[in-house]
Design a protein around this motif. Structure first.
Motif, PDB file in Angstrom:
ATOM      1  N   ASP A   2      11.465   2.943   2.179  1.00 28.17           N
ATOM      2  CA  ASP A   2      10.065   3.240   1.865  1.00 28.17           C
ATOM      3  C   ASP A   2       9.652   4.592   2.431  1.00 28.17           C
ATOM      4  O   ASP A   2       8.492   4.846   2.710  1.00 28.17           O
ATOM      5  CB  ASP A   2       9.143   2.136   2.395  1.00 28.17           C
ATOM      6  CG  ASP A   2       9.324   1.899   3.896  1.00 28.17           C
ATOM      7  OD1 ASP A   2      10.125   2.624   4.521  1.00 28.17           O
ATOM      8  OD2 ASP A   2       8.686   0.987   4.434  1.00 28.17           O
ATOM      9  N   HIS A  28       3.156   8.860   1.755  1.00 27.20           N
ATOM     10  CA  HIS A  28       1.744   9.039   1.407  1.00 27.20           C
ATOM     11  C   HIS A  28       1.217  10.448   1.677  1.00 27.20           C
ATOM     12  O   HIS A  28       0.145  10.802   1.187  1.00 27.20           O
ATOM     13  CB  HIS A  28       0.878   8.024   2.162  1.00 27.20           C
ATOM     14  CG  HIS A  28       0.758   8.302   3.633  1.00 27.20           C
ATOM     15  ND1 HIS A  28       1.751   7.981   4.530  1.00 27.20           N
ATOM     16  CD2 HIS A  28      -0.232   8.885   4.376  1.00 27.20           C
ATOM     17  CE1 HIS A  28       1.379   8.320   5.748  1.00 27.20           C
ATOM     18  NE2 HIS A  28       0.185   8.888   5.692  1.00 27.20           N
ATOM     19  N   LEU A  62       5.739   8.094  -4.677  1.00 28.45           N
ATOM     20  CA  LEU A  62       4.937   6.884  -4.511  1.00 28.45           C
ATOM     21  C   LEU A  62       4.173   6.539  -5.782  1.00 28.45           C
ATOM     22  O   LEU A  62       4.048   5.365  -6.146  1.00 28.45           O
ATOM     23  CB  LEU A  62       3.967   7.082  -3.341  1.00 28.45           C
ATOM     24  CG  LEU A  62       3.128   5.886  -2.894  1.00 28.45           C
ATOM     25  CD1 LEU A  62       4.019   4.720  -2.488  1.00 28.45           C
ATOM     26  CD2 LEU A  62       2.205   6.300  -1.745  1.00 28.45           C
ATOM     27  N   ARG A  68       4.817   0.033  -4.367  1.00 27.65           N
ATOM     28  CA  ARG A  68       3.750   0.959  -4.007  1.00 27.65           C
ATOM     29  C   ARG A  68       2.697   0.257  -3.145  1.00 27.65           C
ATOM     30  O   ARG A  68       2.239   0.792  -2.136  1.00 27.65           O
ATOM     31  CB  ARG A  68       3.117   1.515  -5.284  1.00 27.65           C
ATOM     32  CG  ARG A  68       2.053   2.581  -5.028  1.00 27.65           C
ATOM     33  CD  ARG A  68       1.662   3.282  -6.309  1.00 27.65           C
ATOM     34  NE  ARG A  68       1.079   2.378  -7.293  1.00 27.65           N
ATOM     35  CZ  ARG A  68       1.665   2.016  -8.422  1.00 27.65           C
ATOM     36  NH1 ARG A  68       2.874   2.472  -8.734  1.00 27.65           N
ATOM     37  NH2 ARG A  68       1.059   1.193  -9.266  1.00 27.65           N
TER      38      ARG A  68
END
Length: 260
Positions: free
Chosen positions: A117, A144, A153, A161
């Motif tokens: 991630d 992010h 993302l 997401r």
């Protein structure tokens, strides 16, 4: 004798298969999973799942997720992911495109890969300017903050997401968007435009423009970006870079499956 030796071998194969199945759940689904959810998904007992989780965690393939009762991919799994991405011919395919993009823009160009991630820089071609931005190849960064991560993302499957957005989002600068609702709106705009722009989101004095990189499977696997000192990223420059990074990412994606 044959029957006596076959049972342990089959048991070992079954255990290895179950451990692989557990890891694959993290690769293709939510980033945080508990023993109960894994047990239900794979149809095996929670006791067996606990044993697998502890074994994987002892080797840093998984780690406990802060603030949850579950696990997430650990540093060893991320390192394997980086090695796998480096082994793809995408870096060789991308190199001449990134070099040309650097020459067209006069700014540093970079290739990022999705690992778990987070993202990592896989390669870069530095700007010829005396004052320029450079990236740290192999460094893990959040999705992010900054255009290379945000554009990845934006194109992740919704479940993945949302798993990222559900966690606390660190403010790396005063311009980092940390509110999940505001970030969702920003991601929707990014997905609609097919490109992300960052002006001081990850580093205060940096500007960047990035486009998603799709693999042979049609999924987003990384991004292509142009980065440099923020003062050089004027509105005119950004508009020009939007087209250039989209074209570069498309070219790399189309040629990814060809032998390097």
């Amino acid at each position: 004798m044959t029957n006596e030796t076959a049972a342990p071998r089959n048991a070992g194969t079954e255990t290895a298969g179950r451990a692989a199945d557990v890891l694959l759940l993290f690769a293709g689904g939510p980033q945080h999973l508990g023993a109960g959810a894994i047990s239900r998904e794979l149809g095996i007992s929670e006791a067996v799942v606990h044993g697998i989780l502890q074994s994987l965690a002892s080797r840093e393939l998984l780690e406990t997720a802060p603030g949850t009762a579950g696990y997430r991919l650990g540093p060893a799994a991320l390192a394997l992911g980086v090695s796998a991405l480096r082994g793809f011919n995408v870096r060789n395919v991308a190199a001449p495109v990134l070099r040309r993009l650097r020459d067209e823009t006069g700014e540093t160009t970079a290739l990022s890969g999705l690992v778990g991630d987070e993202r990592v820089y896989l390669d870069q071609f530095e700007s010829p300017h005396e004052v320029r931005m450079t990236v740290e190849v192999g460094r893990r960064l959040p999705l992010h903050a900054g255009s290379p991560g945000r554009v990845i993302l934006a194109f992740l499957p919704r479940e993945r997401r949302e798993a990222v957005l559900a966690r606390p989002l660190a403010a790396l600068t005063g311009r980092t968007v940390t509110d999940a609702a505001a970030l969702r709106a920003q991601l929707a705009k990014t997905a609609a435009e097919g490109v992300a722009v960052s002006l001081g989101e990850r580093q205060p004095d940096a500007g960047s423009v990035a486009a998603p990189l799709f693999g042979p499977d049609g999924e987003v696997h990384g991004s292509v970006s142009v980065c440099g000192p923020r003062h050089r990223f004027t509105s005119e420059a950004v508009e020009r870079y939007r087209t250039l990074v989209r074209d570069a990412a498309d070219e790399i994606g189309l040629n990814w499956t060809r032998p390097a």
